[in-house]
Scaffold this motif. Sequence first.
Motif, PDB file in Angstrom:
ATOM      1  N   ASP A 221      -9.365   6.097   7.870  1.00 44.76           N
ATOM      2  CA  ASP A 221      -9.651   7.275   7.049  1.00 44.76           C
ATOM      3  C   ASP A 221     -10.526   6.897   5.862  1.00 44.76           C
ATOM      4  O   ASP A 221     -11.480   7.603   5.511  1.00 44.76           O
ATOM      5  N   ARG A 222     -10.173   5.800   5.248  1.00 43.43           N
ATOM      6  CA  ARG A 222     -10.906   5.344   4.071  1.00 43.43           C
ATOM      7  C   ARG A 222     -12.357   5.042   4.400  1.00 43.43           C
ATOM      8  O   ARG A 222     -13.261   5.316   3.611  1.00 43.43           O
TER       9      ARG A 222
ATOM     10  N   LYS B  19      -6.270  -1.098   1.465  1.00 43.69           N
ATOM     11  CA  LYS B  19      -6.686  -0.713   2.816  1.00 43.69           C
ATOM     12  C   LYS B  19      -7.987  -1.415   3.199  1.00 43.69           C
ATOM     13  O   LYS B  19      -8.152  -1.895   4.315  1.00 43.69           O
TER      14      LYS B  19
ATOM     15  N   GLU C  46      -4.600   3.453  10.429  1.00 44.78           N
ATOM     16  CA  GLU C  46      -5.007   4.852  10.252  1.00 44.78           C
ATOM     17  C   GLU C  46      -5.562   5.097   8.854  1.00 44.78           C
ATOM     18  O   GLU C  46      -6.585   5.766   8.679  1.00 44.78           O
ATOM     19  N   ARG C  47      -4.891   4.527   7.843  1.00 50.66           N
ATOM     20  CA  ARG C  47      -5.354   4.734   6.473  1.00 50.66           C
ATOM     21  C   ARG C  47      -6.672   3.995   6.220  1.00 50.66           C
ATOM     22  O   ARG C  47      -7.544   4.490   5.504  1.00 50.66           O
TER      23      ARG C  47
ATOM     24  N   PRO D 294       0.103   2.664  10.944  1.00 46.19           N
ATOM     25  CA  PRO D 294      -0.224   3.480   9.757  1.00 46.19           C
ATOM     26  C   PRO D 294      -1.279   2.840   8.864  1.00 46.19           C
ATOM     27  O   PRO D 294      -2.126   3.540   8.303  1.00 46.19           O
TER      28      PRO D 294
ATOM     29  N   ASP E 230       0.833  -1.205   0.000  1.00 51.77           N
ATOM     30  CA  ASP E 230       0.000   0.000   0.000  1.00 51.77           C
ATOM     31  C   ASP E 230       0.869   1.257   0.000  1.00 51.77           C
ATOM     32  O   ASP E 230       0.468   2.298  -0.530  1.00 51.77           O
TER      33      ASP E 230
END
Length: 256
Positions: free
Chosen positions: A238-239, A196, A234-235, A231, A181
């Motif tokens: 967010d997605r 993700k 987190e991504r 990380p 990713d």
Amino acid sequence: MSAYEAHFRVWRGDQDGGGLKDFHVEVNDGEVVLDIVHRLQATQAPDLAVRWNCKAGKCGSCSAEVNGRPRLLCMTRMSVFERSETITITPLRAFPVVRDLVTDVSFNYTKAREVPSFVPPEGLGPGEYRMWQEDVGRSQEFRKCIECFLCQDTCHVVRDFEENKESFAGPRFLMRVAELDMHPLDAAAETGLDRKSTAQEEHGLGYCNITKCCTEVCPEQIKITDNALIPLKERAADRKYDPLVWLGNKIRRRGQ
């Protein structure tokens, strides 16, 4: 320092059961636990099964548990133990025993095949990839993995709950998803693959509660939790939950 005699307890058995057997064996200066296992094979237990290859901490073959901690036998120096200490060697607890210190780690290869591989960008052929070092620096750390599966063994999601194995890839392969990713040339998104989303929905990212036990046992000192799993979480969040991302997806779908 002179040679001395150490007390070892080594698990002997197979898939039908077994137990710890006591041995007293000579230890010399500079030796590692794998040296002692080889001496046991040579002098007292010729049928003792142990998996090993390079004896240099780079093949990941000699994974086992020493005094309850997942370790590489070839990288665990005898000097870290007290001479009077009983040293207990057992197979990796998270995986089925084949015999003695050898376990069936095929679960990991099954999970490896479930992670979609790198998707090359359209229009670029072999030898035409160009990337700035600063763009690959973050994910390059994860390439140090020797696939010893110590992180998989110590992860309590795999270690303590057999039923989780079907839906949880484990830290090693979530790290692989994170690596892809982060890859500046991976074109998975252009093919409709959202790494993700698949990390969350197919590889069980949500099971990970970032205890950092995987990082603690990594012989390559890869910061699995801090640099890959957090990380990626987190991504993925967010997605899924960022209202601006949600609105953008809604607009894009409406325009198609």
